[in-house]
Design a protein around this motif. Structure first.
Motif, mmCIF file in Angstrom:
data_model
loop_
_atom_site.group_PDB
_atom_site.id
_atom_site.type_symbol
_atom_site.label_atom_id
_atom_site.label_comp_id
_atom_site.label_asym_id
_atom_site.label_seq_id
_atom_site.Cartn_x
_atom_site.Cartn_y
_atom_site.Cartn_z
ATOM 1 N N GLU A 253 0.807 -1.209 0.000
ATOM 2 C CA GLU A 253 0.000 0.000 0.000
ATOM 3 C C GLU A 253 0.848 1.272 0.000
ATOM 4 N N ASN A 254 2.150 1.133 0.170
ATOM 5 C CA ASN A 254 3.002 2.316 0.165
ATOM 6 C C ASN A 254 4.089 2.238 -0.896
ATOM 7 N N TYR A 255 5.049 1.337 -0.739
ATOM 8 C CA TYR A 255 6.186 1.332 -1.658
ATOM 9 C C TYR A 255 5.781 0.928 -3.079
ATOM 10 N N LEU A 256 5.029 -0.155 -3.208
ATOM 11 C CA LEU A 256 4.589 -0.565 -4.545
ATOM 12 C C LEU A 256 3.652 0.473 -5.147
ATOM 13 N N PHE A 257 2.737 0.994 -4.315
ATOM 14 C CA PHE A 257 1.810 1.991 -4.829
ATOM 15 C C PHE A 257 2.541 3.274 -5.220
ATOM 16 N N PHE A 258 3.620 3.587 -4.512
ATOM 17 C CA PHE A 258 4.432 4.743 -4.882
ATOM 18 C C PHE A 258 5.025 4.552 -6.278
ATOM 19 N N ILE A 259 5.537 3.373 -6.540
ATOM 20 C CA ILE A 259 6.120 3.097 -7.859
ATOM 21 C C ILE A 259 5.053 3.221 -8.949
ATOM 22 N N LEU A 260 3.888 2.627 -8.704
ATOM 23 C CA LEU A 260 2.798 2.716 -9.677
ATOM 24 C C LEU A 260 2.353 4.163 -9.869
ATOM 25 N N SER A 261 2.353 4.921 -8.787
ATOM 26 C CA SER A 261 1.954 6.328 -8.881
ATOM 27 C C SER A 261 2.950 7.135 -9.704
ATOM 28 N N GLU A 262 4.228 6.827 -9.547
ATOM 29 C CA GLU A 262 5.236 7.506 -10.345
ATOM 30 C C GLU A 262 5.074 7.175 -11.830
ATOM 31 N N VAL A 263 4.707 5.935 -12.105
ATOM 32 C CA VAL A 263 4.448 5.556 -13.495
ATOM 33 C C VAL A 263 3.296 6.390 -14.050
ATOM 34 N N CYS A 264 2.244 6.545 -13.254
ATOM 35 C CA CYS A 264 1.093 7.333 -13.706
ATOM 36 C C CYS A 264 1.452 8.805 -13.876
ATOM 37 N N ARG A 265 2.306 9.306 -13.017
ATOM 38 C CA ARG A 265 2.714 10.705 -13.140
ATOM 39 C C ARG A 265 3.516 10.934 -14.422
ATOM 40 N N LEU A 266 4.410 9.999 -14.720
ATOM 41 C CA LEU A 266 5.247 10.126 -15.911
ATOM 42 C C LEU A 266 4.490 9.783 -17.188
ATOM 43 N N PHE A 267 3.565 8.844 -17.071
ATOM 44 C CA PHE A 267 2.778 8.392 -18.225
ATOM 45 C C PHE A 267 1.300 8.373 -17.836
ATOM 46 N N PRO A 268 0.655 9.536 -17.832
ATOM 47 C CA PRO A 268 -0.707 9.660 -17.301
ATOM 48 C C PRO A 268 -1.728 8.712 -17.932
ATOM 49 N N LYS A 269 -1.510 8.323 -19.183
ATOM 50 C CA LYS A 269 -2.480 7.442 -19.842
ATOM 51 C C LYS A 269 -2.531 6.054 -19.213
ATOM 52 N N THR A 270 -1.538 5.730 -18.376
ATOM 53 C CA THR A 270 -1.544 4.424 -17.709
ATOM 54 C C THR A 270 -2.461 4.413 -16.480
ATOM 55 N N SER A 271 -3.014 5.559 -16.110
ATOM 56 C CA SER A 271 -3.802 5.648 -14.883
ATOM 57 C C SER A 271 -4.979 4.680 -14.875
ATOM 58 N N ARG A 272 -5.656 4.563 -16.004
ATOM 59 C CA ARG A 272 -6.807 3.662 -16.080
ATOM 60 C C ARG A 272 -6.376 2.216 -15.807
ATOM 61 N N SER A 273 -5.300 1.789 -16.445
ATOM 62 C CA SER A 273 -4.834 0.408 -16.275
ATOM 63 C C SER A 273 -4.333 0.159 -14.855
ATOM 64 N N VAL A 274 -3.634 1.145 -14.287
ATOM 65 C CA VAL A 274 -3.120 0.995 -12.927
ATOM 66 C C VAL A 274 -4.269 0.898 -11.927
ATOM 67 N N SER A 275 -5.311 1.687 -12.129
ATOM 68 C CA SER A 275 -6.465 1.618 -11.236
ATOM 69 C C SER A 275 -7.122 0.239 -11.299
ATOM 70 N N ARG A 276 -7.292 -0.270 -12.492
ATOM 71 C CA ARG A 276 -7.896 -1.597 -12.634
ATOM 72 C C ARG A 276 -7.001 -2.675 -12.043
ATOM 73 N N LEU A 277 -5.696 -2.547 -12.233
ATOM 74 C CA LEU A 277 -4.754 -3.502 -11.663
ATOM 75 C C LEU A 277 -4.802 -3.471 -10.139
ATOM 76 N N SER A 278 -4.878 -2.281 -9.578
ATOM 77 C CA SER A 278 -4.956 -2.145 -8.127
ATOM 78 C C SER A 278 -6.203 -2.811 -7.578
ATOM 79 N N ALA A 279 -7.308 -2.663 -8.284
ATOM 80 C CA ALA A 279 -8.556 -3.290 -7.840
ATOM 81 C C ALA A 279 -8.456 -4.808 -7.860
ATOM 82 N N LYS A 280 -7.896 -5.344 -8.922
ATOM 83 C CA LYS A 280 -7.752 -6.799 -9.030
ATOM 84 C C LYS A 280 -6.794 -7.353 -7.976
ATOM 85 N N ALA A 281 -5.832 -6.534 -7.558
ATOM 86 C CA ALA A 281 -4.819 -6.990 -6.604
ATOM 87 C C ALA A 281 -5.340 -7.071 -5.177
ATOM 88 N N VAL A 282 -6.515 -6.486 -4.919
ATOM 89 C CA VAL A 282 -7.079 -6.544 -3.569
ATOM 90 C C VAL A 282 -7.391 -7.993 -3.226
#
Length: 444
Positions: A253-282
């Motif tokens: 919930e912190n270190y991995l999510f930080f990495i994913l968040s940095e990916v979204c910041r650098l490549f904003p179009k990945t936000s949709r996929s990252v959100s869906r991935l986060s949901a599936k990972a629950v």
């Protein structure tokens, strides 16, 4: 001697603003707080008090004196007969939880962050979740306030009762809360459960989940049909070792999510996929422990946050409109949206004033554009009679706040009585609540 610190720039936790205080003062006693107030009044300085700096708004921004109550901290008295505890204003919530836990007690409810000071949490209406419980301010039975005159007054339903409902969510504008008495409970063991379900299942079970769980919240992931449900209920199970649980929180919930968040910041179009991935990972999980060990989780990833409180009966409609708006506008957002419930209260500036409430928190990772997303979500919240959390970002003006808070004018009358010259003032509060010119005040 009062400890002082000279700083060029002071920033809050989220770095949503910076302040340039003339000095930061660290009183270690109530008498020292009174001395600071008297000296500030003499020199015509204004004072703002800071706890952990977790408010996203400019509540404590000042070019004059900033006061930290970090040295005015700890439990003064634990009253087991009356199940109450008296603590100093600078006491951090995690510190209070640990000390109460050692004695077999706990607060009845807490939020998901526990680094705030008790005075700061009270002043901004900080809350947890669970429809049987109000926000943290409703746990207060008595408080000690240093007013602009440099005097300490005791406020409760029995003493100075005319100030009680105004003082419990006051934004630090009535004076300095130096000590409070809280009602507490015998510390139960809770079973915490987390699972993911389809949004359609939530639609059918939402009322049942709210009514049958002591503490219930859920997270909606943008662009996903999966949501995360979290519950906490009293159990007769034995408390477990939480080492693995805490490691998981830090890693996932912190270190991995930080990495994913940095990916979204650098490549904003990945936000949709990252959100869906986060949901599936629950995943489904269950753990038993004491409340102060379970309510809060560490927050390393920095973000911007806007949170609104709406009448509970509007929740289902709001969920649907939020989901539709995100899909339609294609926002680049991957942070889940947090939903919690809070019992109605009679505190004048509480967002839950006179209505059972749903709190909806929107987040955006630090460094990513948030303005359009927050603006459109705020429009939806306004449609459903939303009141903003005082410590979170929002754009409501004074006129709108007067419409939302029927007791705001009465609050300002008391503020004028207790702080006639605006000692506990800053520009943000002046604009937010609007001083009536006829009052001829220096500031709010």
């Amino acid at each position: 001697m009062i400890k002082t610190e000279q700083v060029r720039i002071w920033k809050n936790w989220a770095h949503t603003f910076e302040s340039h205080p003339n000095q930061i003062l660290y009183p270690s006693s109530i008498n020292e707080v009174c001395s600071i107030v008297n000296e500030a009044a003499k020199l015509k300085k204004t004072l703002r008090v800071v706890g952990a700096g977790h408010s996203f708004t400019k509540l404590v921004k000042t070019d004059d004196w900033l006061i930290s109550l970090d040295l005015l901290s700890g439990i003064e008295q634990l009253d087991e007969e009356n199940q109450s505890v008296t603590v100093f204003g600078g006491t951090r919530l995690f510190q209070l939880g640990e000390e109460l836990g050692k004695a077999g007690y706990s607060q009845e409810n807490l939020g998901d962050i526990n680094v705030q000071s008790i005075a700061g949490a009270i002043s901004t209406g900080t809350h947890g979740t669970g429809l049987a419980f109000g926000n943290i301010s409703t746990q207060v039975t008595q408080l000690w306030l240093v007013t602009a005159s440099g005097e300490v007054i005791t406020i409760s339903k029995q003493e100075n009762a005319q100030y009680f409902n105004a003082s419990l969510v006051s934004l630090g504008s009535l004076g300095i809360i130096v000590k409070v008495t809280l009602k507490i409970i015998k510390s139960p063991v809770y079973e915490y459960k987390s699972e993911k379900v389809e949004i359609a299942a939530l639609d059918q079970q939402l009322s049942y989940l709210i009514d049958t769980n002591r503490h219930f919240e859920f997270y909606l992931f943008p662009y996903s049909d999966l949501i995360q449900i979290k519950t906490m209920n009293i159990t007769d199970k034995s408390p477990q070792n939480l080492r693995l649980h805490h490691v998981k929180n830090l890693l996932l919930e912190n270190y991995l999510f930080f990495i994913l968040s940095e990916v979204c910041r650098l490549f904003p179009k990945t936000s949709r996929s990252v959100s869906r991935l986060s949901a599936k990972a629950v995943g489904s999980s269950s753990i038993s422990a004491y409340s102060y060990q379970l309510f809060a989780t560490p927050r390393i990833v920095k973000f911007r946050e806007m949170e609104y409180c709406i009448p509970l009966q509007n929740l289902n409609s709001a969920i649907q409109e939020i989901r539709e708006c995100i899909i339609e506008k294609k926002y680049k957002v991957h942070f889940p949206i947090e939903f919690r419930t809070v019992k109605a209260d009679d505190l004048w500036l509480s967002p839950s004033y006179h209505r059972d409430s749903a709190y909806i928190a929107f987040h955006m990772y630090k460094g990513m554009p948030f303005e359009e997303y927050f603006r459109d979500m705020e429009q939806i919240m306004m449609k459903y009679e939303g009141r903003p959390h005082w410590g979170k970002m929002h754009n409501r003006n004074s006129s709108e706040l007067h419409d939302l808070y029927p007791k705001l004018a009465d609050f300002l009358t008391i503020r004028a009585e207790l702080d006639p010259n605006g000692l506990f003032s800053n520009d943000y509060l002046k604009e937010l609540l609007s001083v009536i010119p006829e009052q001829k005040l220096i500031g709010l």
